[in-house]
Design an enzyme around this catalytic site. Sequence first.
Site, PDB file in Angstrom:
ATOM      1  N   GLN A   1       0.830  -1.198   0.000  1.00  0.00           N
ATOM      2  CA  GLN A   1       0.000   0.000   0.000  1.00  0.00           C
ATOM      3  C   GLN A   1       0.869   1.254   0.000  1.00  0.00           C
ATOM      4  OE1 GLN A   1      -3.595   0.322   0.092  1.00  0.00           O
ATOM      5  NE2 GLN A   1      -2.883   2.343  -0.510  1.00  0.00           N
TER       6      GLN A   1
ATOM      7  N   ASP B   1      -7.512   6.419   7.156  1.00  0.00           N
ATOM      8  CA  ASP B   1      -7.862   4.991   7.029  1.00  0.00           C
ATOM      9  C   ASP B   1      -9.004   4.728   8.013  1.00  0.00           C
ATOM     10  OD1 ASP B   1      -7.891   2.244   6.498  1.00  0.00           O
ATOM     11  OD2 ASP B   1      -6.028   1.809   7.583  1.00  0.00           O
TER      12      ASP B   1
HETATM   13  N1   CP Z   1      -6.285  -0.935   0.273  1.00  0.00           N
HETATM   14  C1   CP Z   1      -6.503  -2.269   0.246  1.00  0.00           C
HETATM   15  O1   CP Z   1      -5.619  -3.067   0.582  1.00  0.00           O
HETATM   16  O2   CP Z   1      -7.743  -2.652  -0.189  1.00  0.00           O
HETATM   17  P1   CP Z   1      -8.371  -4.124  -0.157  1.00  0.00           P
HETATM   18  O3   CP Z   1      -8.577  -4.460   1.296  1.00  0.00           O
HETATM   19  O4   CP Z   1      -9.643  -4.025  -0.926  1.00  0.00           O
HETATM   20  O5   CP Z   1      -7.388  -5.082  -0.777  1.00  0.00           O
HETATM   21  N1  NVA Z   2      -6.240  -0.765   8.236  1.00  0.00           N
HETATM   22  C1  NVA Z   2      -7.123  -1.385   7.275  1.00  0.00           C
HETATM   23  C2  NVA Z   2      -6.531  -1.342   5.908  1.00  0.00           C
HETATM   24  C3  NVA Z   2      -7.378  -1.933   4.818  1.00  0.00           C
HETATM   25  C4  NVA Z   2      -6.706  -1.919   3.486  1.00  0.00           C
HETATM   26  C5  NVA Z   2      -7.395  -2.818   7.695  1.00  0.00           C
HETATM   27  O1  NVA Z   2      -6.446  -3.495   8.121  1.00  0.00           O
HETATM   28  O2  NVA Z   2      -8.547  -3.240   7.649  1.00  0.00           O
END
Ligand code: CP
Ligand code: NVA
Length: 308
Positions: free
Chosen positions: A138, A226
């Site tokens: 990411q 986030d």
């Molecule tokens: N940002 C991200 O990792 O999205 P997903 O959870 O949809 O893979």
């Molecule tokens: N912090 C979030 C990121 C999702 C891509 C999770 O771990 O759910």
Amino acid sequence: GGQDGVRHFLHIDDYDNKTIMKILERAREVKAKLKSGDKSFKPFAGKTMAMIFTKPSMRTRVSFETGFHLLGGHAIYLGPDDIQLGKREETRDIARVLSGYNDVVMARLFAHKDLLDLAKYGSVPVINGLTDYNHPCQIMADALTIIEHKGYIDNVKVVYVGDGNNVVHSWLRFAAVVPIHFVCACPRGFEPDAATVELVRSKGAKIDIVNDPMEAVKGADVVYSDVWASMGQKEEAALRMQRFQGFQVNEKMMEQAGPDAFFMHCLPAERGVEVTDGVIEAPNSIVFPQAENRMHAQNAVMLHVVGE
Ligand code: CP
Ligand code: NVA
């Protein structure tokens, strides 16, 4: 690098500045090639990749599967009910079996230890597609997006507002390798892992962990958000909703950041919770180019680990 010279991609700071910048440069080259319609670059022809998911995903699954295919390879999706990592079979057995079939293993898991075990017991490169601890692919995509929109990454001020979670741990480790100023503004009790903060400070990272988001976003090049409750924490969502009051990225906060600040979010977003609809839809929001860049950044990561 890992055992027997196998290259894994587990944490950004497993690599030095030169290597990370080289991967980001490669991402730009391969992206340009794909965008031009040139379909001749097939470095993964004849190769296969196993993708293990114990959590849901849109971006990670689709970007890895599409990217590996576009570069000539075949990716195999293994969902939560397929191999049932750690339940039907031990991780160290899975690692050795998949190493016999596949050239690369990508995994999205709960426990970071399971990812480390895949790397330890397997004999092919392992790529981290998110664990409870971090999310390095990411942040590679985020860095690529910042380079495209600002023209550079060095000395950029990234202000993350919210939970000190897996995404933050990868930003911290990125800051240990690339000279950015990373600020995490989080409620008290939701700070990132103290050992990681200490580790990256010892490596010279310029980072601040603070509790006042309105103060923190001043002068930000990027304001980043986030979800407040990550995957595996959804039963805490109501409690977190209370504790995170004041940490929503809204129009007032973006105004405080200034007219040149970009808004970024790894997605999925809960509009109206950690970020307003208006901020996501504003002209300086770059969340969709950011999502697209998951594929381009990861293509370069995959090329790096397979040695192409
Ligand atoms: N940002 C991200 O990792 O999205 P997903 O959870 O949809 O893979
Ligand atoms: N912090 C979030 C990121 C999702 C891509 C999770 O771990 O759910």
